[in-house]
Design an enzyme around this catalytic site. Sequence first.
Site, short mmCIF file in Angstrom:
data_model
loop_
_atom_site.label_atom_id
_atom_site.label_comp_id
_atom_site.label_asym_id
_atom_site.label_seq_id
_atom_site.Cartn_x
_atom_site.Cartn_y
_atom_site.Cartn_z
N HIS A 115 25.26 61.20 5.78
CA HIS A 115 26.30 60.25 5.36
C HIS A 115 27.62 61.00 5.21
O HIS A 115 27.78 61.79 4.28
CB HIS A 115 25.90 59.56 4.06
CG HIS A 115 24.59 58.84 4.19
ND1 HIS A 115 24.46 57.67 4.90
CD2 HIS A 115 23.36 59.14 3.72
CE1 HIS A 115 23.21 57.28 4.86
NE2 HIS A 115 22.51 58.16 4.15
N HIS A 150 43.54 70.20 11.13
CA HIS A 150 43.20 68.87 11.65
C HIS A 150 41.86 68.44 11.08
O HIS A 150 40.86 69.14 11.24
CB HIS A 150 43.10 68.88 13.18
CG HIS A 150 44.40 69.03 13.86
ND1 HIS A 150 44.50 69.47 15.16
CD2 HIS A 150 45.66 68.80 13.45
CE1 HIS A 150 45.78 69.50 15.51
NE2 HIS A 150 46.49 69.10 14.48
N HIS A 196 39.40 71.64 11.84
CA HIS A 196 39.71 72.92 12.48
C HIS A 196 41.14 73.31 12.17
O HIS A 196 41.97 72.48 11.79
CB HIS A 196 39.45 72.87 13.99
CG HIS A 196 40.25 71.84 14.72
ND1 HIS A 196 39.80 70.56 14.93
CD2 HIS A 196 41.47 71.90 15.29
CE1 HIS A 196 40.71 69.87 15.60
NE2 HIS A 196 41.74 70.68 15.82
N HIS A 204 44.61 75.65 13.46
CA HIS A 204 45.35 76.31 14.52
C HIS A 204 46.32 77.26 13.84
O HIS A 204 46.92 76.90 12.83
CB HIS A 204 46.16 75.31 15.35
CG HIS A 204 45.34 74.28 16.04
ND1 HIS A 204 44.79 74.49 17.28
CD2 HIS A 204 44.97 73.03 15.67
CE1 HIS A 204 44.12 73.40 17.65
NE2 HIS A 204 44.21 72.50 16.69
#
Length: 137
Positions: free
Chosen positions: A22, A66, A41, A43
């Site tokens: 869940h 992100h 992730h 960058h």
Amino acid sequence: MTQLTHWSYEGTTAQVSLKMKHRPTFHGGNLHSDYEFVQFHFHWGSVDTQGSEHSIDGVSFPGELHLVHYRNDYGSLKKAIQYQDGLAVLGVMLQLSSKDNSKLQKVIDGLHNIHKDGADDTITPFALEDLLPSNTN
């Protein structure tokens, strides 16, 4: 508390995949459905002044986070990416600071264990909310 269990690393990106039944969801704004969290992730760049994938008013940042979600109606990430409205990605710009951010420490500790492209490891569970800035307006 959300359990995040998988790192992967490739050059100037590190990704954490969620492994649980869940998953957290969000909706609202211009989103017309619930979107389910799947991974986050980062960058970053090779210099401290740029590394974000996007810019704000022409300004780049040292890094960008992100948080990737897919539209629940489509049933899976694999199906959702086939549609224009299939993904919702929340972007958070990262800045350098002389003060440590204790909320990010578990992420930083996990990243220290990744030393080469394609490597993976386990990260200590933490609340996803810890990745968001204190002011989300």
